[in-house]
Design a protein around this motif. Structure first.
Motif: not given
Length: 436
Positions: A312-316, A341-342, A345-348
């Motif tokens: 998810s972090l890489k997708a930002v 924060p961005l 959603p993927g983290v959750m």
């Protein structure tokens, strides 16, 4: 002078026609291969869906009968000579009800009392608790005739559900033909009714199938998931943020990443062995307790949460980080106020899916002692408890036939929780996900 001779022009037209035919035949073969590939894909999906429907249909067909149970309503004369006023729980209400009901049916018991014993086999042991509770609350009822409703025994319940019949071989049923005759007469007299089996959701485990419920296992699973979430989610997200945003790239970081990916593929029984050796044998934590189960499941969920968070972090987009740094934000501010924060959603989604995966694990729980019989409902993190997967394992291996339908019902409850958790993950992702 520039025009080609007719013979040469005719030869070129024939060659072009051959090339066109070859091209068309090649296109036909390509389209045919594509059509076959689509057909294979649809066939594979159809087979997978068919097996899934077969599995769910078998579970529902076997377990839907556990959601209703039969209750027997009988008048009982509270004989003052036999009811203990000081200690009602010591009264043999089952024998009292059996003898009175035999008399109403016009059946004379033998000297050994075998017919009364056979009649008692049609009542659940819950009968004596219901009668004792009413006498304890109102001692003045002694000497009066009460109407008591209690569950029938597991074998009688199976008979009313058509799981047992007269045609069933005698060595495969515990009900005699005489007992079946009594049940038919009671049902014809309107003394037997079917109702929703609320005990399945309000009782803990029991050695009596008609009284067994999933409440203790549900509470135990909830407590374990609480411990798992409180440990795995903060540690997993923190580790992912550090590895992705702050850790210097090098051999050590690469080695850590490889090991995390490998840990995600380790069989769950290995985590059970680790929990047995570390948390029970070394740290002396209570065996089969939610705290131990939660710690084991947290170890198992950590790699999945780390991998999902890093993805998810890489997708930002990098432009978000660059814009924040250009405006004077520090590296920490950029990560925790903009990037994370961005990526939330993927983290959750990763956290919920890992929790759902942990909810369905059985092997590690069996190794830490959650295979034993636990009748009550846990009230703390250190009490012995069960879990839904281990309860399914215990009930399926039980000798009583009535436990098998409850096994399928427990599977349906477990699948419901997992479907709800996965649906929540999908909803959260679609609700908060941003398209870049």
């Amino acid at each position: 002078m520039t025009d080609a001779p007719p013979t040469q022009s005719g030869a070129m037209s024939a060659e072009e026609a051959v090339r066109v035919d070859r091209l068309r035949s090649g296109l036909k073969r390509r389209y045919a291969r594509e059509s076959r590939f689509k057909l294979y894909g649809l066939l594979a999906i159809g087979v997978a869906v068919g097996f899934l429907l077969l599995l769910l249909g078998r579970i529902i067909d076997q377990g839907h009968t556990a959601f209703y149970a039969h209750t027997m309503t009988l008048p009982v004369y509270m004989d003052p000579a036999r009811v203990d006023r000081a200690y009602p729980q010591g009264t043999n209400f089952e024998q009292l009800v059996a003898e009175q009901h035999l008399a109403r049916l016009g059946i004379v018991d033998d000297a050994a009392g075998s017919k009364a014993t056979a009649m008692r086999g049609l009542f659940s042991t819950e009968l004596k608790f219901v009668a004792a509770e009413r006498i304890q609350q109102q001692p003045s009822l002694i000497g009066q005739t009460l109407t008591i409703a209690a569950p029938v025994s597991d074998d009688a319940d199976l008979y009313f559900k058509d799981e047992i019949s007269r045609s069933t071989p005698a060595d495969q049923r515990r009900l005699s033909d005489e007992q079946i005759d009594w049940l038919d007469r009671m049902q014809a007299d309107g003394q037997v009714t079917a109702k929703f089996n609320s005990a399945l959701f309000t009782n803990g485990d029991s050695t009596e199938p008609e009284l067994a419920g999933v409440l203790g296992a549900v509470v135990g699973s909830a407590l374990m998931l609480l411990v798992t979430a409180c440990i795995a989610i903060p540690l997993g997200v923190g580790a992912a943020v550090y590895l992705e945003e702050f850790a210097p790239k090098g051999r050590i970081t690469d080695l850590i990443e490889v090991n995390i990916n490998n840990l995600a593929a380790v069989p769950s029984i290995i985590y059970g062995l680790l929990g047995l050796a570390l948390f029970i044998n070394w740290m002396n934590l209570p065996r089969a307790s939610p705290i131990v189960g939660g710690l084991v499941l947290a170890l198992m969920a950590l790699p999945t949460i780390i991998i999902a968070t890093r993805s998810s972090l890489k997708a930002v987009p990098p432009s978000i980080r660059e814009a924040a740094l250009a405006m004077g934000a520090s590296r920490t501010q950029t990560v925790f106020q903009h990037t994370l924060p961005l990526a939330m959603p993927g983290v959750m989604t990763g956290a919920i899916i890992s929790m759902a995966h942990a909810l369905g694990e059985t092997a590690p729980l069996l190794l830490i002692g959650m295979v034993s019989f636990v009748p009550g409902v846990p009230h703390s993190l250190v009490e012995p408890t069960g879990a839904l997967p281990s309860l399914v394992y215990i009930w399926e291996n039980a000798s009583e036939r009535a436990f098998h339908e409850r096994t399928a019902a427990a599977i349906m409850v477990l699948l419901t929780f997992m479907i709800v958790m996965n649906a929540a993950a999908i909803v959260l992702r679609r609700r908060f996900e941003r398209r870049w």
